[in-house]
Design an enzyme around this catalytic site. Sequence first.
Site, PDB file in Angstrom:
ATOM      1  N   SER A 138       4.318  -3.020   4.639  1.00  0.00           N
ATOM      2  CA  SER A 138       5.224  -4.150   4.569  1.00  0.00           C
ATOM      3  C   SER A 138       4.551  -5.260   3.762  1.00  0.00           C
ATOM      4  O   SER A 138       3.336  -5.416   3.795  1.00  0.00           O
ATOM      5  CB  SER A 138       5.556  -4.663   5.967  1.00  0.00           C
ATOM      6  OG  SER A 138       6.284  -3.693   6.714  1.00  0.00           O
ATOM      7  N   PRO A 183       1.977  -7.959   5.774  1.00  0.00           N
ATOM      8  CA  PRO A 183       0.676  -7.504   6.260  1.00  0.00           C
ATOM      9  C   PRO A 183      -0.004  -6.520   5.313  1.00  0.00           C
ATOM     10  O   PRO A 183      -1.022  -6.846   4.693  1.00  0.00           O
ATOM     11  CB  PRO A 183       0.996  -6.869   7.618  1.00  0.00           C
ATOM     12  CG  PRO A 183       2.423  -6.456   7.543  1.00  0.00           C
ATOM     13  CD  PRO A 183       3.085  -7.337   6.515  1.00  0.00           C
ATOM     14  N   CYS A 184       0.533  -5.329   5.142  1.00  0.00           N
ATOM     15  CA  CYS A 184      -0.218  -4.233   4.532  1.00  0.00           C
ATOM     16  C   CYS A 184      -0.294  -4.302   3.018  1.00  0.00           C
ATOM     17  O   CYS A 184      -1.345  -4.024   2.433  1.00  0.00           O
ATOM     18  CB  CYS A 184       0.362  -2.897   4.985  1.00  0.00           C
ATOM     19  SG  CYS A 184       0.238  -2.650   6.771  1.00  0.00           S
ATOM     20  N   VAL A 185       0.799  -4.642   2.346  1.00  0.00           N
ATOM     21  CA  VAL A 185       0.755  -4.778   0.896  1.00  0.00           C
ATOM     22  C   VAL A 185      -0.161  -5.944   0.523  1.00  0.00           C
ATOM     23  O   VAL A 185      -1.027  -5.822  -0.358  1.00  0.00           O
ATOM     24  CB  VAL A 185       2.172  -4.970   0.318  1.00  0.00           C
ATOM     25  CG1 VAL A 185       2.107  -5.313  -1.170  1.00  0.00           C
ATOM     26  CG2 VAL A 185       3.007  -3.717   0.541  1.00  0.00           C
ATOM     27  N   THR A 240      -3.893  -5.086   1.223  1.00  0.00           N
ATOM     28  CA  THR A 240      -4.409  -4.126   0.253  1.00  0.00           C
ATOM     29  C   THR A 240      -4.666  -4.798  -1.085  1.00  0.00           C
ATOM     30  O   THR A 240      -5.712  -4.576  -1.722  1.00  0.00           O
ATOM     31  CB  THR A 240      -3.421  -2.954   0.092  1.00  0.00           C
ATOM     32  OG1 THR A 240      -3.305  -2.269   1.351  1.00  0.00           O
ATOM     33  CG2 THR A 240      -3.896  -1.973  -0.964  1.00  0.00           C
TER      34      THR A 240
END
Length: 235
Positions: free
Chosen positions: A171, A174-176, A179
Amino acid sequence: MSQRESCGFGSNDLSLPDELRGPLKAHLRNLRESYLKRGWAGRVGFGNKPAVIVIDLAAYWLDPKKQIGSNLDSVVNATAQVLQAARKSQVPVFFTSFAHDPHHPPSPHDKKLKLELPADANAFFQLDPRLERRPTEKLVLKRYASAFKGTNLHEMLTALGIDTLIVTGVSTSPCVYATCRDATDSFHVIVPREAVGERCELMHEVFLLDIDIDLADVTPLAEVVGYLERTATIR
């Protein structure tokens, strides 16, 4: 205007009210212009040897009936276009999903979100079949938001001589974002705008702007696909 008409993905209960959407997006555009005047949001550009990473496009995020799932079909479809171009040009592809382990020691952060999972939750974290993952494409299982934290992704990319990382999936907040944050000091980081998303419209818009200002080039999907197609001629 419905939520689906407004951004094409996400959860209806987490969409922007119609009366706020236009003013908010106008404000975000103005913010970007103000940052540009201060010297931010420069372009890192494409490098010469790309890889693609697809973050968490699995059932738990893509099924609106699941706890944190939502309608993300447009993101899956855009990512599939990136994958098609990458495979045609023999560009390395990586996928991530959650390293679910009910026996993993708990952390304080686990209290932020109480996951409602069955005893056997493996099916929740299987990649969407529309991605057509191939046996040669590495699946990175992660415990944290970033695809780099606690994994050997960085070592694999550097072993391949990768200089450009194209980040897709979910998402955004958070994750994008995490990263991109971990990748930005080592790689040209490119985010195809249409190929990332999440359940919350506001969080998506704000974090995508932050990514574009500070971490990566948020780039139209067609431009990224064109770059991958040209890569076949320069490898």
